[in-house]
Motif scaffolding. Structure first.
Motif, PDB file in Angstrom:
ATOM      1  N   LYS A   3       0.834  -1.200   0.000  1.00 41.92           N
ATOM      2  CA  LYS A   3       0.000   0.000   0.000  1.00 41.92           C
ATOM      3  C   LYS A   3       0.870   1.252   0.000  1.00 41.92           C
ATOM      4  CE  LYS A   3      -3.421   2.521   2.651  1.00 41.92           C
ATOM      5  NZ  LYS A   3      -4.023   2.716   3.933  1.00 41.92           N
ATOM      6  N   ARG A   4       1.907   1.248   0.822  1.00 36.53           N
ATOM      7  CA  ARG A   4       2.804   2.409   0.899  1.00 36.53           C
ATOM      8  C   ARG A   4       3.538   2.620  -0.417  1.00 36.53           C
ATOM      9  NH1 ARG A   4       3.632   7.253   1.911  1.00 36.53           N
ATOM     10  NH2 ARG A   4       5.621   7.828   2.798  1.00 36.53           N
ATOM     11  N   LEU A   5       3.983   1.552  -1.040  1.00 38.43           N
ATOM     12  CA  LEU A   5       4.651   1.669  -2.337  1.00 38.43           C
ATOM     13  C   LEU A   5       3.713   2.233  -3.393  1.00 38.43           C
ATOM     14  CD1 LEU A   5       6.786  -1.579  -2.440  1.00 38.43           C
ATOM     15  CD2 LEU A   5       7.601   0.776  -2.300  1.00 38.43           C
ATOM     16  N   ARG A   6       2.468   1.797  -3.384  1.00 32.23           N
ATOM     17  CA  ARG A   6       1.485   2.353  -4.331  1.00 32.23           C
ATOM     18  C   ARG A   6       1.299   3.847  -4.101  1.00 32.23           C
ATOM     19  NH1 ARG A   6      -0.964  -2.738  -3.872  1.00 32.23           N
ATOM     20  NH2 ARG A   6      -2.247  -2.120  -2.109  1.00 32.23           N
ATOM     21  N   GLU A   7       1.248   4.254  -2.835  1.00 40.34           N
ATOM     22  CA  GLU A   7       1.104   5.675  -2.524  1.00 40.34           C
ATOM     23  C   GLU A   7       2.302   6.473  -3.052  1.00 40.34           C
ATOM     24  OE1 GLU A   7       0.771   5.806   1.708  1.00 40.34           O
ATOM     25  OE2 GLU A   7      -1.287   5.038   1.714  1.00 40.34           O
ATOM     26  N   LEU A   8       3.499   5.954  -2.841  1.00 34.51           N
ATOM     27  CA  LEU A   8       4.691   6.651  -3.305  1.00 34.51           C
ATOM     28  C   LEU A   8       4.763   6.699  -4.825  1.00 34.51           C
ATOM     29  CD1 LEU A   8       7.321   5.301  -0.774  1.00 34.51           C
ATOM     30  CD2 LEU A   8       6.337   7.589  -0.859  1.00 34.51           C
ATOM     31  N   ARG A   9       4.353   5.622  -5.476  1.00 31.93           N
ATOM     32  CA  ARG A   9       4.379   5.591  -6.938  1.00 31.93           C
ATOM     33  C   ARG A   9       3.314   6.496  -7.541  1.00 31.93           C
ATOM     34  NH1 ARG A   9       5.221  -0.833  -7.848  1.00 31.93           N
ATOM     35  NH2 ARG A   9       7.441  -0.872  -7.358  1.00 31.93           N
ATOM     36  N   SER A  10       2.217   6.715  -6.818  1.00 30.17           N
ATOM     37  CA  SER A  10       1.157   7.566  -7.360  1.00 30.17           C
ATOM     38  C   SER A  10       1.592   9.035  -7.395  1.00 30.17           C
ATOM     39  CB  SER A  10      -0.125   7.430  -6.543  1.00 30.17           C
ATOM     40  OG  SER A  10       0.053   7.980  -5.252  1.00 30.17           O
ATOM     41  N   ASP A  11       2.476   9.432  -6.505  1.00 29.75           N
ATOM     42  CA  ASP A  11       2.988  10.803  -6.477  1.00 29.75           C
ATOM     43  C   ASP A  11       4.482  10.743  -6.141  1.00 29.75           C
ATOM     44  OD1 ASP A  11       3.442  13.500  -6.319  1.00 29.75           O
ATOM     45  OD2 ASP A  11       2.062  13.859  -4.648  1.00 29.75           O
ATOM     46  N   GLU A  13       7.027  12.609  -6.766  1.00 30.72           N
ATOM     47  CA  GLU A  13       7.676  13.835  -6.309  1.00 30.72           C
ATOM     48  C   GLU A  13       7.464  14.032  -4.810  1.00 30.72           C
ATOM     49  OE1 GLU A  13       7.490  18.584  -7.157  1.00 30.72           O
ATOM     50  OE2 GLU A  13       7.124  17.225  -8.820  1.00 30.72           O
ATOM     51  N   HIS A  14       6.240  13.785  -4.332  1.00 27.23           N
ATOM     52  CA  HIS A  14       5.950  13.897  -2.901  1.00 27.23           C
ATOM     53  C   HIS A  14       6.782  12.881  -2.112  1.00 27.23           C
ATOM     54  CE1 HIS A  14       3.723  14.776   0.732  1.00 27.23           C
ATOM     55  NE2 HIS A  14       3.488  13.494   0.888  1.00 27.23           N
ATOM     56  N   GLY A  15       6.884  11.669  -2.634  1.00 28.55           N
ATOM     57  CA  GLY A  15       7.676  10.646  -1.961  1.00 28.55           C
ATOM     58  C   GLY A  15       9.138  11.030  -1.865  1.00 28.55           C
ATOM     59  N   LEU A  16       9.672  11.646  -2.921  1.00 34.92           N
ATOM     60  CA  LEU A  16      11.070  12.071  -2.900  1.00 34.92           C
ATOM     61  C   LEU A  16      11.290  13.193  -1.893  1.00 34.92           C
ATOM     62  CD1 LEU A  16      11.982  11.995  -6.685  1.00 34.92           C
ATOM     63  CD2 LEU A  16      12.815  10.472  -4.886  1.00 34.92           C
ATOM     64  N   ILE A  17      10.337  14.093  -1.806  1.00 34.70           N
ATOM     65  CA  ILE A  17      10.447  15.188  -0.828  1.00 34.70           C
ATOM     66  C   ILE A  17      10.456  14.618   0.580  1.00 34.70           C
ATOM     67  CG2 ILE A  17       9.213  17.158   0.171  1.00 34.70           C
ATOM     68  CD1 ILE A  17       8.288  17.786  -2.731  1.00 34.70           C
ATOM     69  N   GLN A  18       9.575  13.672   0.856  1.00 32.94           N
ATOM     70  CA  GLN A  18       9.525  13.049   2.188  1.00 32.94           C
ATOM     71  C   GLN A  18      10.815  12.301   2.472  1.00 32.94           C
ATOM     72  OE1 GLN A  18       5.952  10.648   2.134  1.00 32.94           O
ATOM     73  NE2 GLN A  18       4.930  12.137   3.450  1.00 32.94           N
ATOM     74  N   ALA A  19      11.310  11.551   1.487  1.00 29.28           N
ATOM     75  CA  ALA A  19      12.536  10.776   1.682  1.00 29.28           C
ATOM     76  C   ALA A  19      13.711  11.712   1.932  1.00 29.28           C
ATOM     77  CB  ALA A  19      12.806   9.886   0.475  1.00 29.28           C
ATOM     78  N   ARG A  20      13.774  12.808   1.194  1.00 26.39           N
ATOM     79  CA  ARG A  20      14.869  13.762   1.360  1.00 26.39           C
ATOM     80  C   ARG A  20      14.817  14.403   2.746  1.00 26.39           C
ATOM     81  NH1 ARG A  20      19.916  14.527   0.093  1.00 26.39           N
ATOM     82  NH2 ARG A  20      20.456  16.587   0.806  1.00 26.39           N
ATOM     83  N   ALA A  21      13.631  14.765   3.185  1.00 21.63           N
ATOM     84  CA  ALA A  21      13.492  15.361   4.521  1.00 21.63           C
ATOM     85  C   ALA A  21      13.947  14.378   5.587  1.00 21.63           C
ATOM     86  CB  ALA A  21      12.052  15.796   4.756  1.00 21.63           C
ATOM     87  N   GLY A  22      13.594  13.106   5.414  1.00 19.65           N
ATOM     88  CA  GLY A  22      14.014  12.082   6.368  1.00 19.65           C
ATOM     89  C   GLY A  22      15.517  11.898   6.365  1.00 19.65           C
ATOM     90  N   ALA A  23      16.118  11.928   5.180  1.00 20.05           N
ATOM     91  CA  ALA A  23      17.573  11.775   5.072  1.00 20.05           C
ATOM     92  C   ALA A  23      18.283  12.981   5.692  1.00 20.05           C
ATOM     93  CB  ALA A  23      17.977  11.612   3.612  1.00 20.05           C
ATOM     94  N   ASP A  24      17.762  14.178   5.449  1.00 20.66           N
ATOM     95  CA  ASP A  24      18.354  15.385   6.044  1.00 20.66           C
ATOM     96  C   ASP A  24      18.282  15.323   7.565  1.00 20.66           C
ATOM     97  OD1 ASP A  24      18.892  16.362   3.518  1.00 20.66           O
ATOM     98  OD2 ASP A  24      17.164  17.727   3.492  1.00 20.66           O
ATOM     99  N   TRP A  25      17.132  14.903   8.086  1.00 20.93           N
ATOM    100  CA  TRP A  25      16.972  14.787   9.537  1.00 20.93           C
ATOM    101  C   TRP A  25      17.971  13.768  10.102  1.00 20.93           C
ATOM    102  CZ3 TRP A  25      15.816  10.450  12.412  1.00 20.93           C
ATOM    103  CH2 TRP A  25      15.600  10.676  13.779  1.00 20.93           C
TER     104      TRP A  25
END
Length: 57
Positions: A3-11, A13-25
């Protein structure tokens, strides 16, 4: 997980922003843990590195 993978694949760009924020943190936490990036510390000043080990005898 699927389910989470489907959510990330649907958007992606949003998934990359979240991943980047997590990596920065995460990297900020690592730097702080090892004494880097702490506010109020002047990293240009020399630091004593030869400190005697306390004797427990």
């Amino acid at each position: 997980m699927q389910k989470r993978l489907r959510e990330l694949r649907s958007d992606p760009e949003h998934g990359l922003i979240q991943a980047r924020a997590g990596a920065d943190w995460f990297m900020a936490q690592v730097r702080e843990r090892y004494g880097r990036g702490v506010s109020g510390v002047d990293y240009t000043q020399p630091v004593e590195t030869e400190i005697a080990w306390p004797c427990s005898r």
